[in-house]
Design a protein around this motif. Sequence first.
Motif, PDB file in Angstrom:
ATOM      1  N   ARG A 513       0.824  -1.198   0.000  1.00 40.41           N
ATOM      2  CA  ARG A 513       0.000   0.000   0.000  1.00 40.41           C
ATOM      3  C   ARG A 513       0.870   1.266   0.000  1.00 40.41           C
ATOM      4  O   ARG A 513       0.617   2.212  -0.742  1.00 40.41           O
ATOM      5  CB  ARG A 513      -0.917   0.005   1.223  1.00 40.41           C
ATOM      6  N   ASP A 531      -5.164  -0.738   0.348  1.00 41.68           N
ATOM      7  CA  ASP A 531      -5.739  -0.200   1.582  1.00 41.68           C
ATOM      8  C   ASP A 531      -6.762  -1.178   2.167  1.00 41.68           C
ATOM      9  O   ASP A 531      -6.791  -1.441   3.369  1.00 41.68           O
ATOM     10  CB  ASP A 531      -6.420   1.142   1.288  1.00 41.68           C
ATOM     11  N   ALA A 535      -7.045  -3.587   5.778  1.00 43.82           N
ATOM     12  CA  ALA A 535      -8.206  -3.671   6.667  1.00 43.82           C
ATOM     13  C   ALA A 535      -8.678  -5.110   6.837  1.00 43.82           C
ATOM     14  O   ALA A 535      -9.042  -5.528   7.945  1.00 43.82           O
ATOM     15  CB  ALA A 535      -9.334  -2.798   6.117  1.00 43.82           C
ATOM     16  N   GLU A 546      -9.427  -1.001  14.560  1.00 44.10           N
ATOM     17  CA  GLU A 546      -8.502  -0.505  13.533  1.00 44.10           C
ATOM     18  C   GLU A 546      -9.030  -0.831  12.132  1.00 44.10           C
ATOM     19  O   GLU A 546      -8.914  -0.018  11.209  1.00 44.10           O
ATOM     20  CB  GLU A 546      -7.130  -1.140  13.726  1.00 44.10           C
ATOM     21  N   GLU A 549     -11.792   1.639  11.099  1.00 41.65           N
ATOM     22  CA  GLU A 549     -11.251   2.943  10.697  1.00 41.65           C
ATOM     23  C   GLU A 549     -10.683   2.879   9.282  1.00 41.65           C
ATOM     24  O   GLU A 549     -10.897   3.769   8.467  1.00 41.65           O
ATOM     25  CB  GLU A 549     -10.172   3.368  11.690  1.00 41.65           C
ATOM     26  N   ARG A 550      -9.978   1.806   8.982  1.00 40.08           N
ATOM     27  CA  ARG A 550      -9.392   1.651   7.637  1.00 40.08           C
ATOM     28  C   ARG A 550     -10.479   1.454   6.591  1.00 40.08           C
ATOM     29  O   ARG A 550     -10.437   2.060   5.527  1.00 40.08           O
ATOM     30  CB  ARG A 550      -8.431   0.462   7.645  1.00 40.08           C
ATOM     31  N   ARG A 553     -12.128   4.702   5.774  1.00 40.34           N
ATOM     32  CA  ARG A 553     -11.297   5.565   4.942  1.00 40.34           C
ATOM     33  C   ARG A 553     -11.300   5.096   3.488  1.00 40.34           C
ATOM     34  O   ARG A 553     -11.384   5.911   2.561  1.00 40.34           O
ATOM     35  CB  ARG A 553      -9.872   5.603   5.491  1.00 40.34           C
TER      36      ARG A 553
END
Length: 606
Positions: A513, A531, A535, A546, A549-550, A553
Amino acid sequence: MAERVLLHGRYQLLELIGRGGMGEVWRARDEALSRRVAVKCLKPLGTQQEESFLRVLRERFRREARVAAGLQHRGVTVVHDFGESDGILYLVMELLEGQNLSELLQAAGPGPLPVDEVVEIAEQVATALAYTHEQGIVHRDLKPANIMRLTDGTVKICDFGIARLAQDIGLSTKLTSAGMAMGTPHYMSPEQIAGTHVDARSDLYSFGCVLYEIATGVPPFDLGDPWAILIGHRDTVPEPPRTLRPELPEGLDQFIVALLAKDADDRPDDASALARTLLGPPRRPPATQLVPRPRDTEPMPDWTRGMRAGSRASGAWSLRISPPDRSAGLTGQWTGLMATALAHLPATGGGPSPEHLAVLDSRHRAGLSLGRLGRWEEAHAVHSAVATERIAALGEHHEATLTSQYEAAYALARLRRWEEALNGLRRAADARARVLGPEHPDTLEARYEVGICLGRLGRQDEALPLYEQLIEARSHAQGPGHPETLRARHGRGMTLGRLGRWDEALAEAAHVREARGTTLGVDHPDTLVSDREVAVALGWLGRWDEALERFQRVRTDRERVLGASHPDALTSRNDEALCLEQLGRGAEAVELYRQVAALRDEAAEP
């Protein structure tokens, strides 16, 4: 097409003067009126298996040709006639003597055209576009190769209707993983990139891109990666041309900037009127011969090394025929004779005839087009047949034969016939390694697809060492940061995850990434895929906060870059909902699932 072919009993083809993605252009003689003309012959239409599609295509061709023939303006190429002969669609046009703007730029060397020429071109094209737009006609593919400057200074726009016809045939559009139409991205309007309604204002934006390039020597977004170019068109305000070339008149600078407005509503309603205001009244072009200008000695940017000059200011109908290569389109003479007849022509000089090889090349490209249309059964049949004939004509070790064998196996993979595809791709990879070398890009491409098949068949223990070998070979041949090296690393990371080695999968996904973000850009679809893989790995490791959140995004970035209803953006909403469920936030997850269903229903509406 063999020389001296007589089309429709009237048009005598004399000399091939241009070749492109859709066919050939010939200097010809109209025997009925005793005048020289240009005849544009489109590629053979196909086989009887596609008759319903061909009927629609013929009707579209007739409609577009009639529209083009109805345009009567000194700034638009005159279409005299159109028809079909032996399965070949053709247009008869006035014969133009001069150079297109792409050729003028190449003749000038690295650098722009003289200021007075740029102003004259701007004035004349603006007037011609105003006329065609008043008739309700949109060009859709305005670029330097479609604008001719004649020897007397007259400027003419070519190929009205051809862009839409090319899209129907499936030759001018390729789809990226983001589902975006990709042709020559340097001249595409933001609305073309977004896939929304295109009208006359799209032509004005493309016109602005052309003027920017001939005025400064570079397109407004002169970037190496097609995706970055498209994002530039959509999101970035270009530098005013005068910042790159201070001697440009202020009025010309303002004119180009106005044409390049991101929002179509902010572009001028009448480019001709704005040109008169900013550039002064149109001047009669001088009746002088064009002469090549001396080359500028300033070097080209580093990223252009190895690129052909046509990569930017180029198009399908150059009047200069470059030496044939694998990517140049047609490789021989084909037009005017039926493919079935050509396939049985005798060989000359102890080898296959050029006509026979050209027919095989044409059929190969038809197979590629069928694949782009998602018609993989037909694509597989075409590539298999061409592979058999290329073995007979060229031998089993010829590069073209290997290409057809690879494409046939690749089609099997797209049909999810994984075991057959694996066997075919392995044979293709081994053959390419023997003939081309183990680190040749084509060999490595076939080996990568072998890895995909192994993964689909659940044979991860075999796939993992293959990806590791690919990473080493790609790094050695192209460098560790090359997109193909990163693609192999992405495959390794996914394989590690399937083996349950999620700590290693997370580390690999994070590395890819970051590298993709640096090499391709943070908004590139491949970067966003990596990305998401980060996740996914976080989720499998139980790190749901976590992961959420990924995922959020990624969803935000995909909706911004691709649109809320794009399949990848919808997948990200589902990812986020699944993560919310794992965190016990069921009500929020249900709302996301509802949004996905509503967006899919909306996208499915006619």
